[in-house]
Scaffold this active site. Structure first.
Site, PDB file in Angstrom:
ATOM      1  N   GLU A   1      -3.441   6.993  -4.454  1.00 37.57           N
ATOM      2  CA  GLU A   1      -3.321   5.756  -3.681  1.00 37.57           C
ATOM      3  C   GLU A   1      -3.096   4.586  -4.625  1.00 37.57           C
ATOM      4  O   GLU A   1      -3.779   4.471  -5.640  1.00 37.57           O
ATOM      5  CB  GLU A   1      -4.618   5.549  -2.888  1.00 37.57           C
TER       6      GLU A   1
ATOM      7  N   TYR B   1       0.845  -1.211   0.000  1.00 39.69           N
ATOM      8  CA  TYR B   1       0.000   0.000   0.000  1.00 39.69           C
ATOM      9  C   TYR B   1       0.872   1.250   0.000  1.00 39.69           C
ATOM     10  O   TYR B   1       1.762   1.390   0.849  1.00 39.69           O
ATOM     11  CB  TYR B   1      -0.881  -0.043   1.254  1.00 39.69           C
TER      12      TYR B   1
END
Ligand code: GDP
Ligand code: MN
Length: 379
Positions: free
Chosen positions: A189, A101
């Site tokens: 993201e 992530y």
């Protein structure tokens, strides 16, 4: 503006970041060609401008053309997290060993970018962040300096990446920081970030949110804007319009503060505002006319409250109101107008001459809102 996954990935690819092979489609007929081009197993991903699709059934895997077509057939037109699916991204299926992530968001408390890294990405990242906050490593760099090499590497190493991946992920972070900065983003993201069998990194999913106030200087985003017809009309007339789903009393204010005060007043008297509308900036560009056209075109309204107290000449607004009403003879809606300020005498004279049968003029701010609620046809 929330970009869809394939749009966000297009931006990432422009910066040289690796994305899976694939293509977005909007009908079942297109699946075969894309599957052919991709070769082998695919993943089919509903394109809606929000995350959490995996959990909502918006991500499907397929090994054959019939499977892929069946998945696309069931995705198109379905509802995912409040959005109707009109596009599906067909992509090569990645082998997934681990999901990482990377994200940069605007931290509103710090008023700075916040960089986040975790080796525990995937659809449960929010849960991980809640239960094990230390599994998501964070840093707020000084935006005047940007994200330094040392900071990027500190983050990826602290998150648990081993070399050479730590260096590679740090390079990704620095590039994402550029994407974030140069796109006027409030969020970028990559989740999940995948390690390929050759040891490279690929963005299996990407999200990008652009600050709407900066869209004027992001021309490359304009093909992806999906404004409603009303929003486009408002933008062209330089007025600020925001539709609210559950209200039925239309609002037009000569300034943003005025419009918000009117919304509060309507709510105070027991009504529900249908929108926010500030015509101030467009008053000389047909803003009043556009505002009326937008509201008169909405079929669910029970009254309209127009309030003007402005530096702009109110007779311009009055003429726009009259012109709009003249072209909507089918409308019977109660319309309450309260104008006070520059040009109000002339404006009120224009409105008094208006033949529209359900027009109500009152000089008082409170009384106008009360009257609009009282006259509204929904009781
Ligand atoms: P989101 O739920 O909206 O964030 O959608 P994602 O694109 O992140 O997909 C959710 C999950 O689907 C990922 O975390 C993966 O576990 C899985 N997924 C997505 N793409 C692939 C792929 O190419 N191969 C495999 N095996 N799984 C995938
Ligand atoms: Mn994701």
């Amino acid at each position: 503006m929330r970009l869809r996954e394939y749009q966000a990935k297009t931006i990432l690819a422009r910066y040289g970041l690796a994305i899976p092979k694939g293509q977005v489609i909007c009908s079942v007929d297109e699946v075969a060609a894309v599957m052919e081009a991709v070769g082998g197993a695919v993943v089919l991903k509903a394109q809606v401008p929000v995350g959490g699709r995996g959990k909502a059934g918006g991500i499907r895997l397929a090994n054959s053309l019939p499977e892929a077509e069946a998945a696309v057939r069931s995705l198109l037109g379905s509802q995912i997290n409040g959005y109707t699916v009109a596009e599906v991204l067909v992509e090569e299926r990645l082998e997934i060993q681990a999901e990482h992530y990377l994200a940069i968001i605007t931290d509103s408390a710090a008023a700075r970018p916040l960089v986040m890294v975790s080796t525990r990405g995937g659809i449960d990242i929010e849960e991980v962040a809640r239960q094990e906050p230390q599994a998501v490593v964070r840093l707020i760099p000084d935006p005047l300096y940007g994200l330094g090499n040392h900071q990027a590497l500190y983050l990826t190493k602290k998150a648990g990446f081993a070399q050479p991946l730590a260096g590679l992920a740090a390079d990704w972070l620095k590039t994402l920081y550029r994407v974030f900065w140069e796109s006027d983003a409030t969020l970028v993201e990559v989740n999940p970030l995948i390690v390929t069998s050759q040891g490279g990194l690929v963005a299996a999913d990407a999200r990008l949110i652009i600050d709407d106030n900066a869209l004027f200087r992001q021309p490359s985003m304009s093909p992806w804007r999906d404004l409603t017809a009303d929003e486009a009309m408002a933008e062209a007339a330089h007025i600020n319009y925001l539709a609210l789903d559950d209200g039925d009393i239309g609002i037009i204010g000569s300034g943003a503060g005025m419009a918000m005060a009117n919304m509060d007043q309507v709510a105070y008297f027991g009504g529900r505002p249908a929108n926010f509308m500030d015509v101030g900036p467009g008053i000389n560009d047909g803003g009043g006319r556009a505002a009326m056209e937008i509201l008169l075109g909405r079929t669910n309204l029970t009254a309209i409250l127009i309030s003007g107290y402005s530096g702009a000449r109110l007779e311009i607004l009055a003429r726009d109101i009259v012109a709009a009403l003249a072209s909507h003879t089918e409308v019977r809606l109660p319309i309450v107008v309260r104008l006070q300020g520059m040009g109000d005498r002339e404006a009120l004279e224009i409105l008094r001459q208006c033949p529209y049968p359900n027009l109500h003029l009152t000089p008082e701010f409170d009384e106008a809102a009360r009257l609009a609620v009282q006259l509204s046809t929904k009781k």
